[in-house]
Write an enzyme that holds these catalytic residues in place. Sequence first.
Site, PDB file in Angstrom:
ATOM      1  N   ARG A  70      -0.213   5.969   6.182  1.00  0.00           N
ATOM      2  CA  ARG A  70      -1.035   4.791   5.912  1.00  0.00           C
ATOM      3  C   ARG A  70      -0.306   3.565   6.462  1.00  0.00           C
ATOM      4  NH1 ARG A  70      -4.750   7.695   5.291  1.00  0.00           N
ATOM      5  NH2 ARG A  70      -5.843   8.205   3.366  1.00  0.00           N
ATOM      6  N   GLU A 115      -6.504  -2.626   8.169  1.00  0.00           N
ATOM      7  CA  GLU A 115      -7.525  -2.055   9.077  1.00  0.00           C
ATOM      8  C   GLU A 115      -8.898  -2.679   8.843  1.00  0.00           C
ATOM      9  OE1 GLU A 115      -7.374   2.180   8.487  1.00  0.00           O
ATOM     10  OE2 GLU A 115      -5.271   2.266   9.082  1.00  0.00           O
ATOM     11  N   HIS A 163      -7.161   4.922  13.522  1.00  0.00           N
ATOM     12  CA  HIS A 163      -7.212   5.774  12.310  1.00  0.00           C
ATOM     13  C   HIS A 163      -8.152   6.968  12.510  1.00  0.00           C
ATOM     14  CE1 HIS A 163      -6.791   5.802   7.650  1.00  0.00           C
ATOM     15  NE2 HIS A 163      -6.820   7.033   8.153  1.00  0.00           N
TER      16      HIS A 163
END
Length: 315
Positions: free
Chosen positions: A234, A263, A281
């Site tokens: 992450r 993000e 991602h």
Amino acid sequence: MEDTGVLMTSPMSSYLEEELSKRFALFKLWEYSSITDFLKANKSANLIRAVVGDTKFGADAKLVDSIPTLEIVATYSVGLDKIDLKKCEEKGIRVTNTPDVLTDDVADLAFGLILGVLRKVCAGDRFLRDGHWRISDFELGTKFNGKSVGIIGLGRIGSAIAKRAEAFGCPISYHSQSKKLSAKYKYYSNVLDLAANCEILIVACALTDKTWHIVDRKVINALGPKGILINIGRGAHIDEAELVCALQEGRVGGAGLDVYENEPEVPEPLLQLQNVVLLPHVGSDTHETAKAMADLVLKNLVAHFNNQPLLTPVI
Ligand code: NAP
């Protein structure tokens, strides 16, 4: 189960959306500006017994508190960092995730990033498309085979990465909360020591209060000017501002990132750097795995509403 309401938080998978709407009364939170607006607009929101979240929008305390009829949160992810687990536990709300089915894809992508950085795969592609090959040869890359690999988090994905790294002839070491008795790799109880003793540091742990910024300035400096940092965990595992500085100042050799602190925002300076490979991602984003994750979400919900044991319970 048509009278059972399921609230999806984001448009994560059209297949899942379709399958959910065949079985349940499906509500789509992303069509509203907030949970408050959604509740105001939907008189039948009192039907909602399940929330399906993902890595963008899970189930925070506000959402959980807003739906008194909530029984289960089934996340379309293995990571649980977007769910207020404490709140769910207090309220007796069950939680499921999608482990295992995505492990191989995420591990594979770590190697895409490693080769992308060391062998300059993306830069080489840009070089050719821009017509530079007619004028000169592309620059040399850096050998990957045999480089020492350090893994933060020897869980499902970390172990799959280690297995692949073995095939590349890499000596492997790791840091986890505890030493894994079954693992043959060198264990470091301290992430600083791991970083100081590997050439490629891969972040593959869960994001918790304890692993937030686990890769900070000290860890980045320990990895050093020839070291490569790969993050498929992450974004918040890494102090992003520190990483940008270290890359600009040459205190770390390069980075391959699939995830970011905020993000879908990516720090502008990262976009200017040549020694980084950036992905949006997509660790588990293959057709096959997206379907497997969706099927697991569906099976968990169906099991819950049929009073059967959950397939992948978290709580
Ligand atoms: P997992 O099997 O639960 O493994 C998690 C690992 O994190 C374990 O090795 C655990 O160590 C370690 N860990 C937890 N707290 C730690 C701490 N304080 N210090 C050091 N290590 C710690 O989970 P997984 O299936 O491998 O998934 C790992 C993570 O990958 C997920 O949580 C998710 O955030 C991320 N992920 C990313 C993508 C993507 O698209 N990029 C896709 C899927 C998953 P112990 O075993 O010692 O507790």
